[in-house]
Design a protein around this motif. Sequence first.
Motif, PDB file in Angstrom:
ATOM      1  N   SER A   1       0.817  -1.215   0.000  1.00 54.37           N
ATOM      2  CA  SER A   1       0.000   0.000   0.000  1.00 54.37           C
ATOM      3  C   SER A   1       0.853   1.269   0.000  1.00 54.37           C
ATOM      4  O   SER A   1       1.997   1.272   0.463  1.00 54.37           O
ATOM      5  N   ARG A   2       0.252   2.309  -0.546  1.00 56.02           N
ATOM      6  CA  ARG A   2       0.830   3.657  -0.553  1.00 56.02           C
ATOM      7  C   ARG A   2      -0.283   4.621  -0.161  1.00 56.02           C
ATOM      8  O   ARG A   2      -1.463   4.310  -0.330  1.00 56.02           O
ATOM      9  N   PRO A   3       0.070   5.808   0.339  1.00 56.82           N
ATOM     10  CA  PRO A   3      -0.993   6.755   0.694  1.00 56.82           C
ATOM     11  C   PRO A   3      -1.892   7.049  -0.508  1.00 56.82           C
ATOM     12  O   PRO A   3      -1.405   7.219  -1.631  1.00 56.82           O
ATOM     13  N   LEU A   4      -3.180   7.075  -0.252  1.00 55.69           N
ATOM     14  CA  LEU A   4      -4.146   7.357  -1.314  1.00 55.69           C
ATOM     15  C   LEU A   4      -4.340   8.861  -1.463  1.00 55.69           C
ATOM     16  O   LEU A   4      -4.461   9.379  -2.550  1.00 55.69           O
ATOM     17  N   ARG A   5      -4.382   9.563  -0.341  1.00 55.58           N
ATOM     18  CA  ARG A   5      -4.634  11.001  -0.384  1.00 55.58           C
ATOM     19  C   ARG A   5      -3.796  11.675   0.693  1.00 55.58           C
ATOM     20  O   ARG A   5      -3.892  11.319   1.858  1.00 55.58           O
ATOM     21  N   LEU A   6      -2.984  12.617   0.248  1.00 56.83           N
ATOM     22  CA  LEU A   6      -2.212  13.443   1.182  1.00 56.83           C
ATOM     23  C   LEU A   6      -2.588  14.895   0.921  1.00 56.83           C
ATOM     24  O   LEU A   6      -2.995  15.229  -0.194  1.00 56.83           O
ATOM     25  N   PRO A   7      -2.441  15.760   1.913  1.00 60.91           N
ATOM     26  CA  PRO A   7      -2.792  17.162   1.677  1.00 60.91           C
ATOM     27  C   PRO A   7      -1.981  17.744   0.514  1.00 60.91           C
ATOM     28  O   PRO A   7      -0.762  17.565   0.452  1.00 60.91           O
ATOM     29  N   GLN A   8      -2.692  18.399  -0.378  1.00 59.43           N
ATOM     30  CA  GLN A   8      -1.997  19.058  -1.483  1.00 59.43           C
ATOM     31  C   GLN A   8      -1.622  20.456  -1.006  1.00 59.43           C
ATOM     32  O   GLN A   8      -2.472  21.201  -0.524  1.00 59.43           O
ATOM     33  N   THR A   9      -0.371  20.812  -1.135  1.00 59.61           N
ATOM     34  CA  THR A   9       0.077  22.097  -0.619  1.00 59.61           C
ATOM     35  C   THR A   9       0.292  23.084  -1.751  1.00 59.61           C
ATOM     36  O   THR A   9       0.520  22.691  -2.901  1.00 59.61           O
ATOM     37  N   GLN A  10       0.225  24.364  -1.390  1.00 63.92           N
ATOM     38  CA  GLN A  10       0.542  25.391  -2.396  1.00 63.92           C
ATOM     39  C   GLN A  10       2.043  25.379  -2.643  1.00 63.92           C
ATOM     40  O   GLN A  10       2.819  24.988  -1.782  1.00 63.92           O
ATOM     41  N   GLN A  11       2.454  25.782  -3.820  1.00 60.99           N
ATOM     42  CA  GLN A  11       3.869  25.669  -4.200  1.00 60.99           C
ATOM     43  C   GLN A  11       4.451  27.033  -4.560  1.00 60.99           C
ATOM     44  O   GLN A  11       5.427  27.112  -5.295  1.00 60.99           O
ATOM     45  N   VAL A  12       3.820  28.093  -4.041  1.00 58.71           N
ATOM     46  CA  VAL A  12       4.211  29.434  -4.496  1.00 58.71           C
ATOM     47  C   VAL A  12       4.977  30.206  -3.424  1.00 58.71           C
ATOM     48  O   VAL A  12       5.973  30.863  -3.702  1.00 58.71           O
ATOM     49  N   PHE A  13       4.511  30.105  -2.174  1.00 59.01           N
ATOM     50  CA  PHE A  13       5.133  30.880  -1.105  1.00 59.01           C
ATOM     51  C   PHE A  13       5.846  29.947  -0.119  1.00 59.01           C
ATOM     52  O   PHE A  13       5.383  28.832   0.130  1.00 59.01           O
TER      53      PHE A  13
END
Lengths: 494, 1035
Positions: free
Chosen positions: B249-261
């Motif tokens: 198994s691998r994580p199905l859903r992890l928090p998606q983070t912003q990539q700008v700041f």
Amino acid sequence: CGDDFLDVNTDPNNPLTAPAELVFPAGVASTASVVGGNFAILGGIWSQVWTQNNGSNQYKTYDAYNLRPTDFQNSWGELYAGALNDYKYVKEEADAKANNNLYLMATVMEAYTYQVLTDLYDQIPFEEALQGLSNLTPKYNTGQEVYDGITARVTTALNRPTTGTSLVGENDIVFGGEMNSWKQFANTLLLKIYLRQSEARPGIAEAGVRSLYTNGANFLNTDAKVDLFVDQTGKRNPLFEQDQSAALNTNQNLKASTTMFTFLDANDDPRLEAFYIAGNAGQKALEQGAFNTPSTLVAPLSVSRARISPTAPVYLISEAESYFLQAEAVVRGWGTGDAQQLYEAGVRASYAQLVAEFSDVSSVADPILDRNGRSDSTANAKLAGVYAFPATGSTADKIKAIITQKWVALGGSKQGIEGYLERNRTNIPATSAVGRSTATGYIPGEFVYPVEGVTGNGNFAARLLTPETERTRNPNAAGAASKTITDKVWWDVN
Amino acid sequence: QDRTISGTVIDKATNTGLPGVSVSVKGLTGVGTATDVNGGYTLSVPAGSNTLEFRFIGYKTIERTIGTESNVSVTMDTDAQQLGEVVVTAMGVERQERGLGYATTSVKSEEITKGRTSSPMNALQGKVAGMNVSSASGSPGASTKVILRGYSSITGNNNPLYVIDGIPMNNAATNLNEGTNTVNRTQDFGNRANDINPDDIESISILKGASATALYGSRAASGVIIITTKKGRVSEKIGVDFTTSATFSRPLRLPQTQQVFGQGWNGHFASEENGSWGPMLDGKDRLWGNIVNNSQQIKPFSAQKDNLKDFYETGKSYINTIALSGGSEKTSFYASYGNVSENGVVPTDADSYKRNTLALRGSTRGKKITISSNLNYVRKDAKAVTTGQGGEGQTLFQEMIQIPVDHSIVDYKDLNNPFNTLDNFYTPYAQNPYWSLTQNGNDFDENRIFGGVDLSYNFTDWLTATLRGGGDVAHGVIQDWIAKGTYTPGSPNSSNTDIPGRVTERNRFSRDLDANLILTANNNINEDLRLTTLVGYNVNERYARNGTAFTNNLTIPNFYNLANTSVPVEASTATSLRRLYGVYGQADLNFRDYLFLTLVARNDWSSTLPTSDNSFFYPGINGSFVFTDVFTNLKGVMNFGKVRAAWGKTGNDASPYLVNSVFVPGTVGLGFGNLNFPLSGVSAYERSNQIGNLSLAPEITREFEFGGNFEFLDSRIKSDISFYNRSTKGQILPVPIALSSGYSTLVSNLGEISNKGIELGLTVTPIRTDDFNWDIRYTFSNNRNKVEELTEGLEEITIQSIYGINFVATVGEPLGVFKGPGYTYSPDGKLIVSAAGYPVPTTEKEIYGNSQPDFMMGLSNEFNYKNINFSFLFDYRKGGLMYSYTQRLTQFVGNTTNTLYNDRLPFVIPNSVVQNADGTFSENVNPVDVGSIVDYWNPQSNAPIEREHLFSRTYLKLREATLGYTLPADLISKTPFASVNISLVGRNLFLITPKENNIIDPETTTFGNDLSGEFGEFAGGPSVRSVGASLRVSF
């Protein structure tokens, strides 16, 4: 199967009844935990001893007067269901067993707790409160009614004959069963109750104070305090446990407020070291309510933070407070005694209390030199200098000196809420004319409206909001619930 | 001369007696009988007759010539052409499905084991209409919430009753905190329904309605799940079944983070901040973290897109079962050993689950007496990652989600690296997640035995008595520890409070005992009308004892024993005992196998109710009509049609000890932490804040349902549809009361909750040839839940309250409404903002929405081509809100994508006004500047922003996909194997959610497996997708 088979529903985990002697300390602990915990935090901030750190969040809403009805609802609940309901049970049991000692103890604690509640909320359930199933929606009484009610209850209890020491003994976690101290506590509490009405009902205040003196009342010459905390999880001073222990991930929330800081600093008061732990830039304060200051401008760890001890007592009425109350009664001409002596005893008691609690802080324990290395900084030296009693001044001058020193003393004993209530009564310390404690012309110790306040400049907080639990569960709360944080309580007429 | 013939009819599938089989003499009308509950019969056969006929709906009719023998036993096999399966109903009574007046679903072993999950309940996800199954997390051994036809109880139990081989099972969930309303240090060690080895299960029957479950009385309001385990089968040799699988198994859903700041606060870079409110990421090298020994680390100021993902490793799950079985016509046995070894996606074995199960079953049949027994042993060893917030020790997920997006989390791994220590970690506001992962921990170990014995005696050919007794005994120990941690004076993080260290031990013992005495009678009133009756007596006792001891201030670091302390150990015990007895009866009338009527009734006496009034009666009635058997001309279109209707009443008992008011040990809850007596040698008791109730009654559920089964085109289209209307009155509730009464709650019976719904099951076989078969199965459930009434003066009941969000029951709304601060508007509809420039919140909280789904669907497709089987199952849920603390904290620290609003440039809140001193409004021109944007997203200054912490629970999951190959018989005929099957399996292969949720799997919860679990999650861990392979071999 018979009924015996099913008769297994008696709770094996909790008793159906408990001796009043064991219930009394639980009630006292509830009062002490709220007064010395949540309310101490609020009071420290509102009396401008502390302000919210600009690098964390915990008390922003307190500091900005941005309270919600859910704030302090647990404190309200703890006082009613935790403290007052237990005192009621103790009083009933004491009555049934004609135990006047216990009756007085429970009545004093009950009155003390009700006064805290009504001072902060004004209208509260009183006559119809605490009736359980018989009345699930108690009516609210006005603040005056509560004041008159608790005065009568304490007076009645005082009139019952008591014996020297209470049978309660070690279960009396305030005075160890010493009844003389309980009578002093009762009298001092009455004095505090009467003086609080000095502006709203001066006639009643004066008559009350005079009757105490006429009847030869003794007042506290020791602390009324709960002093059994040890540095262990769940056993610590409630303020420390709540704000400083590892339960909260930072102990930086309460920072030195410029208001109190500048007062102590300007007067070279060595108590400053007992009030605050220096930050990594030495002793330094943050302006009241300036929690949005960018950390690039003021590094949070550079500012001094509150010094709080895990084993310090919770003060209900401190020795210093008792002296300041008496000094005011004398200055007003309602009581007898030497106002200056009482005032000086108050300042000395405050020093002594901080020395006892923070003997490891050298400048407090041995204040020969002040923190800047100048002059004699003992209480006596200060009383001969910057804190000298204005013996020849006007009544107003004297009251100003007394209330100012009382504000400092209450800050030191973590009774900021009482300091704030007294400021609302007397307007001492005054509100700064220049608005900001960083502005030119700011007089150290004068109050400033918090930088991030949401009630509009100059509109200081005057009360707490009726809790959500009352709003949603008690239709009789409607009147009290219509009040906002800036609506003054009944005795706050200035 | 007549002669007496007796014998037994055995069901080939289960190798147990088949009751209700019609036994007649061929060619003679009026001579016949039916088999009893154990399948036995005795028949007087007139001279000259020599053929017996055995008939049973759904089975192939058998004709048997009799010679001189007086004992004639036969084994009957199901007839695929005939309709109407046999299902296990209440009290273990097997009945033809066509005779049931209520909806029921039976799931067979193949469906349960296909996806290779160690949890038999997770295996049912998406497969049963009206059954909502969700897994609390992707952690091995995590608990599963099973709710049938919606929530009926506000604070009581909404879990179904689990009955395994006739014995009610303990389904307690194990968590260090037990309570479900806490956010501090929660650890999910699973619920006990998940202890059963799925490979041991023959079938699971799901009884949803009150009429179906009324025989279970006070325990049946939330439905009953009847688990029937595998038994030995008649065979000449001992059969061996071996199943093994490995899934990864691998994580199905992890928090998606912003990539700008990047790292910082108020728009500025700040090396000690745990958040991404800093300047725009520019890729340039930047010094970061603390200066340690005159050196500082350097890294490019750029996003680490996969910094969360890289933290996780591949989880592994190995499940093996070996089962031996065999039997003759008289005796049978089954023995199995199962082994599960799982280690989840979190590095180290901090999330691991080991389960060993042993099952032994046997039965033997004498002339009059049949005895069978089953015994199950389960041993679990598990470790669970602590979720929620820290308390004295921090928790892994909470620390992870605050890390700035430009940091590489795996680089913190080495705790000996001077930059990664407690003293020098880059921020004083958070702890190195590897510290809580590797230094804090827990251990759960449980031993459990459950099972029972059945003893049957045939008095006559039509009357049988059965004595069934059994129990479920478990003992578990949890040890939990928080490492002692000290901060060196003068070090960068020295302002932090030392961690005193803590060790907790909890012992949990439970013992559930249950006994039934059942009399069953079969009577043929005449040839057309058959009556089966049973009466029974039940005694039940449930006992539990929890002992908890803990201590702080550990003296020797990293040594976890209660003796390793400088302060006294604190200990407490909690005991619970409840008893119940009941009498019950059921009568089934069967007219010509197409018209059925069943009456049920039960009366219970319970110990948890006031002794003066502890008796409750639960009746039920249901009937069904197979109209296609009467209107045979319909058969051209509809080859089978049945309508059914049912009404019933069940209960939900009170918990123990709610009747009396008590005193409790003195304790004060502070904002953080507690003050607990004894203090310095003084002990104290205080009045409990709850008022007991001397007139308490159970919650009563009444339910009416009707529906039907309709099959078309030679059963290539099968449908099963149900409508139900359920009402639960007299909710047992600690009703919150105004604390000025001196109490916070009053235990009461009040209010009414209704659940109305539709359930649809559809099976379509578009292609059916000798070589190729395609089956589509579809389930749909729609449940409308509503709080019909509470009590006068009580507007709402708070189930859960976290930060600014309340989760409440309020009249006219579905159970579980989210309320929070709302925006205020001027008379002309403009948003009011304060002088500080943030929206002014409403004084009273407003409704954001509720947690209930609009509907749920499952869609599976199964293809069989020769020896190849391919199937996949989609699971879809529409609607309902959830609270996510992961969203809250990720947003608070500026890591979420929604914080990119307006590119974090200053903005005036659109269409906003400020209120003037005279009460009028003027346009707001005060912008939220760069430094204040962080506060705009912080509910401390902008309360209505709390709404952003909730999002829709809608999801689409590819729940299960399998590809199997069974080796051809001619290939293995020369081997010792009887059958060999190899499969590739996948579970939760993908998850699609609405755009607003790019944070967490909406099934996730950290609040237990009942209604409070619907609230959402508080720093929960990720769910997982898994793929693997399995091998099944029989020989």
